[in-house]
Design a protein around this motif. Sequence first.
Motif, mmCIF file in Angstrom:
data_model
loop_
_atom_site.group_PDB
_atom_site.id
_atom_site.type_symbol
_atom_site.label_atom_id
_atom_site.label_comp_id
_atom_site.label_asym_id
_atom_site.label_seq_id
_atom_site.Cartn_x
_atom_site.Cartn_y
_atom_site.Cartn_z
ATOM 1 N N LEU A 133 -8.357 -0.861 -4.911
ATOM 2 C CA LEU A 133 -8.781 -1.131 -6.242
ATOM 3 C C LEU A 133 -7.594 -1.320 -7.169
ATOM 4 N N LEU A 134 -6.577 -0.464 -7.002
ATOM 5 C CA LEU A 134 -5.096 -0.457 -7.797
ATOM 6 C C LEU A 134 -4.448 -1.816 -7.570
ATOM 7 N N LEU A 135 -4.267 -2.230 -6.260
ATOM 8 C CA LEU A 135 -3.908 -3.481 -5.856
ATOM 9 C C LEU A 135 -4.679 -4.730 -6.444
ATOM 10 N N ASP A 136 -6.041 -4.618 -6.280
ATOM 11 C CA ASP A 136 -6.666 -5.510 -6.863
ATOM 12 C C ASP A 136 -6.451 -5.882 -8.556
ATOM 13 N N LEU A 137 -6.449 -4.725 -9.016
ATOM 14 C CA LEU A 137 -6.177 -4.864 -10.761
ATOM 15 C C LEU A 137 -4.823 -5.490 -10.910
ATOM 16 N N PHE A 138 -3.964 -5.064 -10.330
ATOM 17 C CA PHE A 138 -2.558 -5.308 -10.229
ATOM 18 C C PHE A 138 -2.493 -6.921 -10.045
ATOM 19 N N LEU A 139 -3.203 -7.397 -8.970
ATOM 20 C CA LEU A 139 -3.163 -8.877 -8.694
ATOM 21 C C LEU A 139 -3.862 -9.600 -9.586
ATOM 22 N N ALA A 140 -4.921 -9.138 -10.338
ATOM 23 C CA ALA A 140 -5.741 -9.782 -11.229
ATOM 24 C C ALA A 140 -5.110 -9.541 -12.546
ATOM 25 N N GLY A 141 -4.109 -9.121 -12.858
ATOM 26 C CA GLY A 141 -3.542 -8.805 -14.225
ATOM 27 C C GLY A 141 -2.084 -9.435 -14.115
ATOM 28 N N THR A 142 -1.677 -9.897 -13.011
ATOM 29 C CA THR A 142 -0.316 -10.438 -12.939
ATOM 30 C C THR A 142 -0.322 -12.105 -12.785
ATOM 31 N N LYS B 49 0.907 -1.266 -0.009
ATOM 32 C CA LYS B 49 -0.085 -0.030 -0.155
ATOM 33 C C LYS B 49 1.043 1.413 -0.049
ATOM 34 N N GLU B 50 1.991 1.245 0.812
ATOM 35 C CA GLU B 50 2.841 2.298 0.900
ATOM 36 C C GLU B 50 3.318 2.554 -0.589
ATOM 37 N N HIS B 51 3.872 1.577 -1.228
ATOM 38 C CA HIS B 51 4.515 1.684 -2.602
ATOM 39 C C HIS B 51 3.518 2.454 -3.728
ATOM 40 N N ILE B 52 2.067 1.930 -3.487
ATOM 41 C CA ILE B 52 1.110 2.490 -4.384
ATOM 42 C C ILE B 52 0.887 3.864 -4.018
#
Length: 486
Positions: free
Chosen positions: A287-296, A239-242
Amino acid sequence: MLGSVVLLWLFILLLFFFIRVRRPKNFPPGPRPLPILGNLLQLDPVNPLKDLERLKRRYGNVFSLYIGSRPAVVLNGLEVVREALVTHAAEYAGRPTHLLISHVFEGKGIVTANYGSSWRDHRRFALTTLRNFGLGKHSMEEHILEEVSHICTELESSAGGSMDPQHLFHLAASNIICSLIFRERFEYDDPVILTLIQRLEELTKEALTPWAMLYEIIPVLRPLPLPFRNIFHKFNQLKEHIKKVVTKHKSSRVAGEPRDLLDCYLDQIDKTADGGSTFNHTQMVSLLLDLFLAGTDKTSNTLRSAMLHLMTNQHVQDRCHREIADVLEGRADASFEDRHAMPYVQATIHEAQRMSDTVPLSVFHTTCSDTQLYSYQLPHGTMVIPNLSSVLHEEGQWKFPENFLNEVGEFVKPEAFLPFSAGPRVCLGEGLARMELFLVLVTLLRRFRFVWPEDGVVPDFSFIFGGIQSQKPCRLGVRLRSSERG
């Protein structure tokens, strides 16, 4: 002190011998649970899929398990999974709120968010925005093909030898989703993206470990400095990175002129600043982490699995190469539309998805109301586990070795092909994954032959079980097609 410990153990023993866990009325059958632990001792913590198959044979396609003191219903086979997730979609669209992964994500974003207005708002926003920025369009193809060129460069440097493809495919898939989210690409040796990927891999593997189960069944342990606390620590680092990426992005942002999904979300926050909206900075990070996880993870693990099967089935690889060469002829790059002219390549890619079985137990659901499944009654809030692995390997649904070709060689997709689940909670990254898998594999199979490396051990087709299942590491032998004779 010793007397207190003895009394505690005596109390636990009394619980085991005298307390019986009772199933709700008309609840699906299942093995008898123990107090506190439920049925956890009857499941292999390393990989419970074989145990679930054994229980399915005994109790049928709908059976129950206790995870601690909480009952869960396991759905097996195409008919049952579709009945719940599609036919009665709204009744099964909830998410558990008591699991470790639910607490890590705090119920925000899309993947672990419970069924409700916030989930609907964010899913609609994500799908619309991704489409606006190229998902399913030629512009997205260009982003993917640009990343594939970097994959090819890495593979060319290993031509004639072998390499470990694990991080290469993760890095490539990550860069593709990053191009959609915040228009940024990382070099493959960038420590920022390497650390991000490593922590995401660890999170998905630890989500279903015994320590995660202990967190869920014995709440009094949660404040203690036990291994599950590492999951929260790693997630906070993510989260801190995002947040740093968001801060950097804001410095060059022009309101109302979005460059990517992140800008669109910030615009959405501005539009609804008067309150009453589900859009805020905390939700945005999730949401950004969700998308990153779903797309990787799922895409990269499928690519690794595909390579393992292609290396050990050269005739499949050669037939794919011939079909690709016939369709593309002198063209520089493939297009996603070319899939319609490549039935055998399509069949091979889909078989790789089926065999890779990346999310065997989907993401757990819960019932949103009292409901009925066949003759069984499921109370509101019952945890539901769709066993997608049972669908992808269900006897009678598949006709190996040509699971995706009909009698005249045309590509067909059986109903039981559900690697992304089904219903309203189907994986958000499905469209992107389909395009990536096709363009990546077509480009690579056109330029390279993949062989079992001379220094490789015996092929191992077993998996490392986790929230997202992965193939065990293996090296990839690389040969340039242009260097082959004949």
